[in-house]
Design an enzyme around this catalytic site. Structure first.
Site, mmCIF file in Angstrom:
data_model
loop_
_atom_site.group_PDB
_atom_site.id
_atom_site.type_symbol
_atom_site.label_atom_id
_atom_site.label_comp_id
_atom_site.label_asym_id
_atom_site.label_seq_id
_atom_site.Cartn_x
_atom_site.Cartn_y
_atom_site.Cartn_z
ATOM 1 N N GLY A 354 1.055 -0.776 0.180
ATOM 2 C CA GLY A 354 0.142 0.103 0.064
ATOM 3 C C GLY A 354 0.752 1.381 -0.417
ATOM 4 N N CYS A 355 0.283 2.336 -0.113
ATOM 5 C CA CYS A 355 1.457 3.287 -0.507
ATOM 6 C C CYS A 355 1.408 3.928 1.089
ATOM 7 C CB CYS A 355 -0.091 4.891 -1.441
ATOM 8 S SG CYS A 355 -1.286 4.876 -0.729
ATOM 9 N N TYR A 356 -0.001 4.516 2.017
ATOM 10 C CA TYR A 356 1.222 5.015 3.547
ATOM 11 C C TYR A 356 2.135 3.855 3.757
ATOM 12 C CZ TYR A 356 -2.541 7.766 3.652
ATOM 13 O OH TYR A 356 -3.098 8.745 4.314
#
Length: 551
Positions: A354-356
């Protein structure tokens, strides 16, 4: 409402507070306006407003639980190059053999649909909008379809003479087409009968009742297409999209009209025989069954969250649904490229981070492995552009809600938490818990994670800086900035880079780490392409050397 549900006014016991039932069901009738997927269930419980029993109240509670678990869903409207009127007609009245036949009930429904089509055509005419072709109505009853085009009446059609001539006139005048559609493709069934989970999910998607996650999946797909457009070794030979099957990518997303892309097909009609690798850009909960059905020769990069969390019990806890591909989960490799490069090289299935988690783990994992920071009191404050929340027409995503402000969401319960803690715990070889709060910022793209950590005994800020320099000095896409330079999201916009730096906190013994990425590239499609390059033996920077966009 499940296929086994059967409600009756004679089965069950009375409830104490009858006004609660009427109040809740009355409110649900308004919810149906933007959530047409609950139309049948709400209509069913409305039939017992005069005499509601405990079984009816249980059905109402089931509707409320469903809505609670699908709060992210809503009716989504998209622009189209051409406007065609297409209707689906269905009925479920044929169970009464003394009143009307199944075909007669279906034909009456067909007639009602035709009147709605005529009204819509009249409205569009007043607005000076001309459909590109005549309207089509799809019906899953072959008898009703046959009668609509044949003036010879069926023996059981006792009450439909006038209706028959109305539809016949429209067909004869060339203003309407009526066709047969298989039951498994009859979208209107979601309004007329209880369905299996798979059919319900399919028809809900056909209605464009989609989640914010699905819109994020669309964004990921678009970014993959953009990156592949200039890749010297990869070409796009197959694109699937059930709701847009039969359409060109350029007609759905006009900015891609210059690309020579294949027409989109549904997954069930896809031919993977000439395909070497697949990017799965579906929302979580849908990818598991799709990947289970893919040929074993394919290399797969999955951009959903379905295979990121190894513990399937933890996945079910955070994502609210059981994992249906536990064997595949054992095979999946978590694809944080700079950390797991060797595992990615030999993988068949890679779970793209995921991005985070990408922006957080890249700076923290090397420091934890080197035992330079304590495992406790890790505080992460992350901020993302609104593209991180998808394209859904949600109130919280409206310009007036986002502009000139900051919106904190998923406080204490964001679904990236188990993924972050899993990666950090692997690095520490012991359980790590973090305090993580994400925020939406009034910008389209970009992500910054500001991380507050406690230094291990005797460790200095210089030690942290040198460890990060050592870890990433030979990396193409992860850059440690010069001392004192603050990373900015503007400087990585549109690129696959991650910029980071470390600063001393005013509180002795603590440090502040800042990491920035483009959430749509390094946080999604860029890292996915980087992983596939490695899986297929190409230089991992191939097709990814786009410089950041500025201004």
């Amino acid at each position: 409402m499940t296929t086994s549900t059967s409600l009756s006014q004679h089965v069950g016991s009375a409830i104490e507070n009858e006004s609660d039932y009427r109040s809740i069901v009355g409110a649900l009738q308004y919810v149906v306006i933007t959530r047409p997927d609950i139309t049948f269930a709400v209509n069913k419980v409305c039939q017992f407003m005069h005499r509601h029993l405990d079984q009816h109240f249980k059905a109402v509670k089931r509707i409320l639980r469903y809505l609670q678990s699908t709060m992210e869903y809503g009716l989504h409207f998209t622009a189209a190059i051409s406007l065609d009127l297409v209707g689906f007609s269905d009925a479920n009245w044929g169970t009464d053999v003394d009143d009307r036949s199944t075909a007669e009930a279906e034909y009456r429904s067909l007639t009602h649909t035709a009147t709605e089509v005529v009204w819509l055509e009249s409205l569009l005419s007043e607005l000076h909008v001309a459909p590109s072709k005549k309207a089509t109505i799809w019906c899953d009853n072959s008898g009703a379809v046959a009668v609509s085009a044949n003036p010879v009446l069926h023996s059981k059609f006792k009450h439909v003479e006038l209706d028959l001539f109305f539809v016949r006139e429209k067909i004869a005048a060339g203003k309407l087409d009526v066709g047969h559609v298989p039951a498994q493709d009859q979208v209107a069934e979601i309004f007329t009968k209880p369905l299996s989970a798979s059919l319900f999910t399919k028809f809900r998607s056909n209605l464009n009742v989609v989640s914010r996650r699905e819109q994020k999946a669309v964004i990921k797909q678009l970014k993959i297409v953009r990156l592949l457009a200039n890749h010297p070794y990869f070409g796009i030979t197959l694109m699937t999209a059930d709701r847009k099957a039969g359409q060109s990518m350029g007609s759905v997303f006009p900015h891609l009209i210059t690309q020579d892309l294949p027409t989109m097909v549904s997954v069930k009609d896809a031919d993977f025989s000439s395909v070497d690798a697949v990017f799965c850009c579906l929302p979580h909960g849908t990818t598991q069954e799709i990947i289970k059905g893919l040929p074993c020769h394919l290399k797969i990069v999955d951009l959903s969250a379905d295979f990121r969390v190894r513990d399937i019990a933890e996945y079910e806890e955070w994502y609210g649904q059981p994992h249906s591909a536990s064997e595949l989960q054992k095979e999946a490799v978590y694809g944080l490229t700079e950390i797991s490069r060797e595992d990615v090289k030999n993988a068949r299935l890679v779970a793209n981070p995921g991005c985070y988690p990408t922006s957080i783990q890249l700076p923290l994992v090397p420091l934890i492995k080197a035992k330079l920071i304590e495992h406790r009191n890790i505080i992460i404050d992350s901020k993302s552009g609104v593209s991180g929340a998808g394209r859904g027409a949600k109130e919280a995503n409206l310009y007036s809600e986002i502009a000139e402000g900051i919106y904190s969401y998923g406080v204490t319960k964001h679904r990236h938490v188990p993924e972050i803690e899993q990666g950090l715990s692997d690095a520490a070889q012991s359980k790590i818990n973090v305090s993580f709060t994400p925020h939406l910022m009034p910008m389209i793209r970009g992500m910054q994670s500001t991380i507050y950590v406690e230094l291990s005994q005797g460790v200095t800020i210089e030690d942290l800086y040198q460890q990060l320099r050592k870890s990433y000095e030979d990396e193409e896409f992860v850059k440690l900035l010069d001392k004192g330079v603050v990373p900015r999201t503007h400087n990585v916009r549109g690129s696959n880079y991650c910029f980071m730096n470390v600063f001393p906190d005013r509180i002795p013994g603590r440090a502040i780490i800042i990491s920035v990425i483009d959430n749509l590239v390094k946080g999604a499609s860029g890292q996915a392409l980087q992983n596939l390059n490695i899986m297929l033996g190409y230089p991992e920077n191939t097709g990814l050397l786009y410089q950041p966009l500025f201004p």
